[in-house]
Design an enzyme around this catalytic site. Structure first.
Site, short mmCIF file in Angstrom:
data_model
loop_
_atom_site.label_atom_id
_atom_site.label_comp_id
_atom_site.label_asym_id
_atom_site.label_seq_id
_atom_site.Cartn_x
_atom_site.Cartn_y
_atom_site.Cartn_z
N SER A 142 -14.50 9.32 30.91
CA SER A 142 -13.63 9.94 29.92
C SER A 142 -12.66 10.92 30.57
CB SER A 142 -14.52 10.61 28.86
OG SER A 142 -13.76 10.98 27.75
N ASP A 148 -12.72 0.80 21.95
CA ASP A 148 -12.89 2.21 22.29
C ASP A 148 -11.77 2.99 21.59
OD1 ASP A 148 -13.03 4.74 23.35
OD2 ASP A 148 -13.13 4.09 25.45
N HIS A 161 -17.08 4.37 23.48
CA HIS A 161 -16.49 5.15 24.56
C HIS A 161 -17.52 5.51 25.63
CE1 HIS A 161 -13.45 7.66 26.34
NE2 HIS A 161 -14.17 8.77 26.21
#
Lengths: 378, 248
Positions: free
Chosen positions: B76, B198, B226
């Site tokens: 991320s 996502d 995610h």
């Protein structure tokens, strides 16, 4: 039970897609059952809810196998938000593979409102606390400024008093020199008064300086001298005042034991007490002074006649700048008795006032034992 | 091999991935300052207002450990933190593994990040307005996990727990970042892992990163969401394996 439960229930597949739901969810959100089926659960959430779902909810669920009381917002078909609390639990097969996720949703409108109020109250409290801190800082600064200013004033007094001493000493010796040369009786009297005035002024300056020193943290320091006799020192003080004012001062000395004291300080104390008696006592009555050593105690008292001191004035007699309810012509700085009492304290002694219609008497008493040794003992 | 977690949780995000590389690599895991069990007193609002502050920490960790030509694995927002660190100190990492990266979350002219500016405003307002929902009240009751007995309770205790103010600042630093211009400066070999569906880093964002970093590889995982490091760890390991083995 599933269909008619009083909370919204969802069954999700391992990827988060809605497999089954109940009546409560469709009623709350306004979506038709066929619209909901096949959506991912997070599609029902607000944008921040979706981000929360991905960054907190899923990791928590995966890590703990369940997640309770997660606060999220559902988005209804009409676009409005519904605050909810979500409980979820994972179901895994024998091999540990995730099969499905069961979700129960409860309305939390009231709770959310309550939480928002709490948060608002909390931030208001923080703001008020901030304001209080700012006000405190300002107050501290103001106090500091006042303290500095007060200190500056006291320093100014100390310097002024010190600077006045030398010209005063010159004036006094000038008056003395002249007294030897003049022959007229009138000039002699004037010069005598002038000298007496300089003696009094010098005593006042000493008081002011002592006071300023005390305030500046120096306090009254003693220069102890036990071997020298005290009586000649006292007599000199009495003579100077008697000579200068022409007033009658009766003395009775019985100093039979050596006194460990600061002679100049005791002289200053006596000078202040006599000065006080001369100023406030009845002019037509003599001042009487006694000094004796008896039973290990030195006591010196000064008495005068005249109007007694009122009980209310008695309470504040030894405070600095106290001048009682006296006539303006008799006003001084109000430091004489304060300094005298400070000198008494420095000698571990006391200064006591008694006043009646017959006389006003100040009595100083101190122990004859070695002050230095006692101090050492604590 | 250095693992960096993303916004929200802590190094436990790598619990199912990092052990797979322990026999071949020295693995290093850490919590970003302000997350997990990091020292909160080290948190400086000014420093961590942008991703650069986190990147500086990463370089510092690398220098402290004497890393050279290491493998960086970021999830991320830590993908861009790793990119910034790799540009600042090119000798640290010879390989970058970026799991669900996004150089910019907000849509721009000719770019689709997946969020409008208004979406991110809503996010930041909701964090400010209802942070109890994001953190304090969010802290789950600690319970044993019969499905994952290998997870010690103490390890997951701080998981997803964040100081509200810090969570808000990290969210702002993350979701208002724009590191598109930094991508072409990356010289390390790069592997991008992209999930299906996502919402935080959509597939076209992964493709954008792939195009911007010369010579990078893009692998689309058969996983939704995610957090493939949690939901599909085996796929993540499988995709990383040939890439990092290539090095040895």
């Amino acid at each position: 039970m599933f269909e008619n439960a009083p909370c919204a229930l969802l069954s999700l597949d391992a990827r988060g897609y809605i497999v089954r739901t109940n009546r409560a969810l469709t009623a709350w959100t306004g979506y038709a059952p066929e619209t909901i089926a096949g959506k991912r659960f997070l599609e029902l959430l607000s944008v921040s809810g979706r981000i929360f779902h991905e960054t907190h909810f899923v990791p928590l669920l995966r890590m703990h196998g369940s997640a309770d009381e997660i606060a999220l917002d559902l988005v209804r078909a009409d676009g409005t938000h519904l605050p909810v609390l979500v409980n979820a639990v994972e179901e895994r097969d024998g091999a540990g593979e995730l099969c499905s996720i069961r979700v129960a949703i409860f309305k939390a409108t009231e709770r959310r409102r309550y939480e928002r109020e709490l948060v608002a109250a909390q931030s208001e409290a923080r703001m008020l606390q901030g304001q209080l801190e700012i006000a405190n800082v300002a107050l501290e600064r103001k106090l500091g400024e006042e303290r500095d200013l007060g200190r500056l004033r006291e320093e100014f007094i100390a310097v002024l008093g010190h600077d006045l001493r030398n010209p005063l000493a010159s004036t006094r010796s000038g008056a003395r020199l002249l007294a030897r040369e003049v022959s007229s009786e009138r000039a002699t009297v004037i010069l005598t008064h002038m000298e007496a005035s300089t003696v009094r002024m010098s005593a006042l300056i000493d008081n002011v300086l002592d006071f300023a020193r005390g305030r500046l943290g120096g306090g009254i320091t003693l220069d102890l001298a036990a071997s020298q006799p005290l009586e000649p020192v006292l007599r000199q003080v009495v003579d100077e005042l008697r000579y200068g004012t022409g007033r009658e001062i009766l003395t009775d000395f019985a100093l039979t034991e050596p006194v460990a004291c600061d002679h100049q300080r005791i002289a200053q104390l006596v000078s202040n007490l006599l000065g006080n008696a001369l100023t406030h006592g009845a002019e037509d009555q003599p001042i009487s002074m006694t000094a004796r050593t008896d039973s290990g105690v030195l006591s010196i008292s000064v008495a005068n006649g005249g109007t007694p001191i009122s009980p209310s004035a008695m309470e504040h007699l030894f405070q600095p700048f106290f001048r009682g309810g006296i006539q303006p012509s008799k006003q001084g700085l109000g430091l004489g008795l304060h300094i005298a009492s400070e000198i008494a304290k420095a000698h571990r002694g006391t200064l006591v006032a008694q006043s009646s219609s017959s006389e006003t008497r100040f009595t100083f008493s101190m122990p004859l034992t070695d002050i230095g040794a006692e101090e050492h003992d604590g | 091999m250095l693992f960096a977690h993303g916004f929200g949780c802590d190094q436990n995000m790598w619990r199912f991935v990092a052990p797979a590389f322990q026999s071949d690599f020295r693995t290093v895991l850490f919590d970003h300052v302000g997350s997990g069990r990091s020292d909160l007193s080290a948190y400086e609002p000014a420093k961590y207002a942008s991703l650069r502050g986190y990147a500086d920490d990463l370089v510092e960790i690398g220098r402290e450990l004497g890393l050279r030509d290491a493998v960086f694995v970021g999830h991320s927002v830590s993908c861009m933190i790793g990119v910034l660190a790799a540009i600042k100190a090119p000798d640290l990492f010879s390989q970058l593994v970026l799991v669900c990266p996004s150089p910019r979350y907000i849509d721009d002219v000719g770019y689709r990040g997946g969020f409008t500016a208004a979406d991110i405003d809503e996010l930041l307002v909701s964090l400010a307005d209802n942070y109890m929902g994001w953190s304090a009240a969010m802290a789950p009751a600690i319970m044993g996990n019969p499905e994952h007995p290998e997870l010690g309770q103490e390890l997951t205790e701080s998981f997803c727990r964040t100081d509200p103010e810090i969570a808000r600042a990290f969210a702002r630093a993350t979701f208002t970042s724009d590191n598109r211009a930094d991508l072409p400066k990356v010289s390390a070999r790069t592997l991008i892992l992209q999930c299906l569906d996502d919402v935080i880093a959509p597939q076209e964002v992964g493709e954008y990163v792939h195009r911007a970093i010369a010579g990078s590889e893009l692998v689309i995982l058969d996983a939704t969401g995610h957090c493939p490091n949690l939901s599909a760890p085996r796929q993540v390991v499988a995709a990383m394996r040939p890439f990092v083995d290539n090095l040895a």
